[in-house]
Design a protein around this motif. Structure first.
Motif, short mmCIF file in Angstrom:
data_model
loop_
_atom_site.label_atom_id
_atom_site.label_comp_id
_atom_site.label_asym_id
_atom_site.label_seq_id
_atom_site.Cartn_x
_atom_site.Cartn_y
_atom_site.Cartn_z
N THR A 1 10.67 7.89 -8.13
CA THR A 1 10.99 6.46 -8.17
C THR A 1 9.71 5.62 -8.16
O THR A 1 8.64 6.10 -7.76
N VAL A 2 9.85 4.38 -8.60
CA VAL A 2 8.73 3.45 -8.61
C VAL A 2 9.13 2.15 -7.92
O VAL A 2 10.32 1.84 -7.79
N ASN A 3 8.11 1.40 -7.50
CA ASN A 3 8.34 0.14 -6.80
C ASN A 3 8.20 -1.08 -7.70
O ASN A 3 8.78 -2.13 -7.42
N ALA A 4 7.39 -0.95 -8.76
CA ALA A 4 7.13 -2.11 -9.61
C ALA A 4 6.56 -1.68 -10.95
O ALA A 4 6.03 -0.57 -11.08
N ALA A 5 6.66 -2.60 -11.92
CA ALA A 5 6.06 -2.37 -13.24
C ALA A 5 5.65 -3.72 -13.82
O ALA A 5 6.26 -4.75 -13.52
N MET A 6 4.62 -3.66 -14.66
CA MET A 6 4.11 -4.86 -15.33
C MET A 6 4.06 -4.62 -16.83
O MET A 6 3.66 -3.54 -17.27
N PHE A 7 4.42 -5.65 -17.61
CA PHE A 7 4.30 -5.65 -19.06
C PHE A 7 3.58 -6.92 -19.50
O PHE A 7 3.84 -8.00 -18.95
N ASN A 8 2.72 -6.80 -20.48
CA ASN A 8 2.19 -7.94 -21.23
C ASN A 8 2.48 -7.63 -22.68
O ASN A 8 1.83 -6.76 -23.27
N LEU A 9 3.44 -8.30 -23.26
CA LEU A 9 3.86 -8.01 -24.63
C LEU A 9 3.01 -8.78 -25.62
O LEU A 9 2.64 -9.92 -25.38
N GLY A 10 2.73 -8.15 -26.75
CA GLY A 10 1.93 -8.78 -27.78
C GLY A 10 0.97 -7.77 -28.36
O GLY A 10 1.36 -6.67 -28.73
N TYR A 11 -0.32 -8.14 -28.40
CA TYR A 11 -1.34 -7.24 -28.93
C TYR A 11 -2.50 -7.16 -27.95
O TYR A 11 -2.61 -7.94 -27.02
N LEU A 12 -3.35 -6.17 -28.17
CA LEU A 12 -4.51 -5.95 -27.32
C LEU A 12 -5.54 -7.04 -27.57
O LEU A 12 -6.06 -7.16 -28.68
N PRO A 13 -5.83 -7.86 -26.55
CA PRO A 13 -6.88 -8.87 -26.74
C PRO A 13 -8.20 -8.19 -27.15
O PRO A 13 -8.54 -7.13 -26.64
N LYS A 14 -8.88 -8.76 -28.10
CA LYS A 14 -10.13 -8.23 -28.65
C LYS A 14 -9.91 -6.89 -29.35
O LYS A 14 -10.85 -6.14 -29.56
N GLY A 15 -8.66 -6.58 -29.68
CA GLY A 15 -8.35 -5.33 -30.37
C GLY A 15 -7.76 -5.60 -31.74
O GLY A 15 -7.86 -6.71 -32.28
N GLU B 1 0.84 -1.19 0.00
CA GLU B 1 0.00 0.00 0.00
C GLU B 1 0.88 1.25 0.00
O GLU B 1 1.90 1.30 0.68
N GLY B 2 0.52 2.22 -0.81
CA GLY B 2 1.27 3.46 -0.91
C GLY B 2 2.38 3.45 -1.95
O GLY B 2 3.00 4.48 -2.21
N ASN B 3 2.64 2.31 -2.58
CA ASN B 3 3.68 2.22 -3.61
C ASN B 3 3.28 2.97 -4.89
O ASN B 3 2.09 3.22 -5.13
N VAL B 4 4.28 3.27 -5.69
CA VAL B 4 4.09 3.85 -7.02
C VAL B 4 4.46 2.76 -8.02
O VAL B 4 5.54 2.18 -7.94
N VAL B 5 3.53 2.48 -8.94
CA VAL B 5 3.70 1.35 -9.86
C VAL B 5 3.31 1.75 -11.28
O VAL B 5 2.64 2.76 -11.49
N ILE B 6 3.74 0.91 -12.24
CA ILE B 6 3.49 1.17 -13.65
C ILE B 6 2.84 -0.05 -14.30
O ILE B 6 3.32 -1.17 -14.15
N ASP B 7 1.76 0.21 -15.04
CA ASP B 7 1.23 -0.78 -15.97
C ASP B 7 1.68 -0.30 -17.34
O ASP B 7 1.10 0.61 -17.92
N ALA B 8 2.76 -0.89 -17.84
CA ALA B 8 3.39 -0.40 -19.06
C ALA B 8 2.61 -0.74 -20.32
O ALA B 8 2.82 -0.11 -21.36
N THR B 9 1.72 -1.71 -20.24
CA THR B 9 0.91 -2.13 -21.39
C THR B 9 -0.52 -2.31 -20.91
O THR B 9 -0.97 -3.42 -20.66
N MET B 10 -1.24 -1.22 -20.79
CA MET B 10 -2.56 -1.16 -20.15
C MET B 10 -3.56 -2.17 -20.71
O MET B 10 -4.30 -2.79 -19.95
N GLY B 11 -3.64 -2.29 -22.01
CA GLY B 11 -4.59 -3.24 -22.61
C GLY B 11 -6.01 -2.98 -22.16
O GLY B 11 -6.51 -1.85 -22.24
N ASN B 12 -6.67 -3.99 -21.65
CA ASN B 12 -8.06 -3.87 -21.21
C ASN B 12 -8.20 -3.46 -19.74
O ASN B 12 -9.30 -3.46 -19.20
N GLY B 13 -7.08 -3.16 -19.09
CA GLY B 13 -7.14 -2.60 -17.74
C GLY B 13 -7.07 -3.58 -16.59
O GLY B 13 -7.14 -3.17 -15.43
N ASN B 14 -6.91 -4.85 -16.87
CA ASN B 14 -6.89 -5.84 -15.78
C ASN B 14 -5.70 -5.63 -14.84
O ASN B 14 -5.86 -5.69 -13.62
#
Length: 190
Positions: A94-108, A22-35
């Motif tokens: 600074t940030v604490n974490a980041a997530m990537f899902n590489l590929g294409y946007l599902p249903k896009g 809680e309170g961390n700064v994080v990145i969703d580098a490939t937002m996609g559908n927002g999950n």
């Protein structure tokens, strides 16, 4: 609790739950559908911050709707309609974490895919602002046109990162057909 390792996303979330507070700064580098944006927002809570990136406006709309329908409008979530390669233009601290899902946007539009050059630039940018002990997760989906090239280039790049600076772990499905996803974790040592 991890119910199954069948889904790469479930396994990644299981690991990240242990690292993101809680309170961390994080990145969703490939937002996609927002999950992943929702997952990260729930972990960092009202005191944290989520920066979510995607080049497709349809991804922002989908994520905005998901945030609203999950009643997270009061959370600090910044949806950014830009490539993850431009992270350094939006995040100054600074940030604490980041997530990537590489590929294409599902249903896009499957012709719009992540590319190795922008992904590698983004990883380097995040590593420069990632706190020691911070983590980056990457799920590489590569069963599409251009996917194998991105996979090969990203994996080659990751193998060259200094073990003094980061620990890189690769997880593979060894008994799955049809280009199963590859899971990568990068933890910053110092």
């Amino acid at each position: 609790m991890l119910n199954s390792i069948k889904r790469a996303t479930s396994f990644v979330q299981y690991i990240l739950r242990e690292k993101i507070k809680e309170g961390n700064v994080v990145i969703d580098a490939t937002m996609g559908n927002g999950n992943d944006t929702l997952f990260l927002a729930k972990l960092v809570g009202l005191k944290g911050m989520v920066f979510a990136f995607d080049i497709q406006s349809v991804a922002l709309e989908s994520t905005k709707n998901k945030v609203s329908s999950n009643k997270l409008d009061s959370y600090n979530i910044k949806l950014i309609n830009d490539s993850h390669e431009n992270i350094d233009k939006y995040i100054m601290g600074t940030v604490n974490a980041a997530m990537f899902n590489l590929g294409y946007l599902p249903k896009g539009d499957h012709s719009i895919i992540t590319k190795a050059s922008s992904t590698i630039k983004s990883i380097l940018s995040i590593l420069s602002i990632l706190k020691p002990g911070g983590i980056i997760s990457i799920i590489i989906y590569y069963g599409h046109d251009g996917g194998k090239e991105e996979k090969d280039e990203v994996l080659n790049f990751l193998q060259k990162l200094s073990q003094e600076d980061v620990t890189v772990m690769q997880c593979n499905y060894t008994n799955h057909d049809n280009n199963p996803p590859i899971i990568i974790f990068i933890e910053k040592n110092k």
